[in-house]
Design a protein around this motif. Structure first.
Motif, PDB file in Angstrom:
ATOM      1  N   TYR A   2      10.432   3.627   5.049  1.00 31.40           N
ATOM      2  CA  TYR A   2       9.328   4.189   4.256  1.00 31.40           C
ATOM      3  C   TYR A   2       9.159   5.692   4.478  1.00 31.40           C
ATOM      4  CZ  TYR A   2       7.930  -0.337   2.533  1.00 31.40           C
ATOM      5  OH  TYR A   2       7.909  -1.538   1.880  1.00 31.40           O
ATOM      6  N   ASN A  62       0.798  -1.231   0.000  1.00 22.61           N
ATOM      7  CA  ASN A  62       0.000   0.000   0.000  1.00 22.61           C
ATOM      8  C   ASN A  62       0.827   1.276   0.000  1.00 22.61           C
ATOM      9  OD1 ASN A  62      -2.790  -1.169   0.372  1.00 22.61           O
ATOM     10  ND2 ASN A  62      -1.741  -2.044   2.135  1.00 22.61           N
ATOM     11  N   ALA A  63       2.105   1.198  -0.335  1.00 26.01           N
ATOM     12  CA  ALA A  63       2.989   2.362  -0.235  1.00 26.01           C
ATOM     13  C   ALA A  63       2.478   3.540  -1.063  1.00 26.01           C
ATOM     14  CB  ALA A  63       4.400   1.986  -0.659  1.00 26.01           C
ATOM     15  N   GLU A  64       1.950   3.279  -2.247  1.00 29.48           N
ATOM     16  CA  GLU A  64       1.484   4.368  -3.116  1.00 29.48           C
ATOM     17  C   GLU A  64       0.226   5.035  -2.572  1.00 29.48           C
ATOM     18  OE1 GLU A  64       1.216   1.003  -4.561  1.00 29.48           O
ATOM     19  OE2 GLU A  64       3.382   1.085  -4.494  1.00 29.48           O
ATOM     20  N   ARG A  98       3.239  11.776   5.134  1.00 27.44           N
ATOM     21  CA  ARG A  98       3.124  10.352   5.457  1.00 27.44           C
ATOM     22  C   ARG A  98       3.222  10.129   6.959  1.00 27.44           C
ATOM     23  NH1 ARG A  98       6.177   7.267   0.653  1.00 27.44           N
ATOM     24  NH2 ARG A  98       5.082   5.552   1.615  1.00 27.44           N
ATOM     25  N   GLN A 115      -0.971   8.906   1.672  1.00 28.56           N
ATOM     26  CA  GLN A 115      -0.930  10.293   1.212  1.00 28.56           C
ATOM     27  C   GLN A 115       0.119  11.088   1.976  1.00 28.56           C
ATOM     28  OE1 GLN A 115      -4.888  11.777   1.550  1.00 28.56           O
ATOM     29  NE2 GLN A 115      -5.723  10.312   0.097  1.00 28.56           N
TER      30      GLN A 115
END
Length: 158
Positions: A104, A72-74, A80, A77
């Motif tokens: 991340y 779900n990295a993309e 972060r 929003q």
């Protein structure tokens, strides 16, 4: 002398009876708390899109966070933020969670009246960017290894 023996037997009997009643009640009262600590933390998106990590910190929690962020990295929003709240957990797992958070490039955030205790404090303080509201609760305790505290082991060196 027999009156004293009778009283002692009566007192001992009452103590055994009280222990027989108290111990099971304590188990029933505390069992849900221990089950909560044994479970891995949950990682999720809130209804407003905020990423949340809550629950105890364990090896399963670290794996769950890594898997969630990988898939779900993309979707996370900017900015972060990772909202954290935890009763604590394992030190080695806290190290791994902090490493994942920094990998991340997440900012840890402890919100109003959230509790960050024990290993959670390690995660918070070892995150490169961290924020907390004034009403956030941070709980500390003395470090332990086995049956001796680190302070005792240090004193045993001298």
């Amino acid at each position: 002398m027999s009156r004293i023996r009778t009283r002692l037997k009566l007192m001992l009997g009452l103590n055994v009876l009280m222990a027989a009643i108290t111990i099971p009640l304590a188990y029933v009262t505390l069992a849900p708390m221990y089950r909560e600590w044994a479970d891995a933390a949950s990682v999720s998106f809130g209804s407003d899109g905020q990423l949340t990590f809550s629950g105890s910190i364990s090896p399963a929690s670290a794996r769950k966070l890594a898997n969630f962020l990988t898939h779900n990295a993309e979707a996370i929003q900017y900015p972060r933020f990772l909202y954290i709240g935890s009763p604590g957990g394992e030190y080695s797992s806290a190290e791994e969670v902090a490493r994942i958070i920094n990998h991340y490039n997440l900012m840890t955030f402890v919100s109003k009246k959230s509790v960050c205790a024990s290993a959670c404090v390690y995660v918070f303080t070892h995150s490169l960017r961290r924020y907390a509201l004034p009403d956030a609760l941070f709980l500390f305790h003395r470090a332990r290894r086995g049956d001796l505290t680190l302070d005792q082991k240090f004193l045993n060196l001298f």
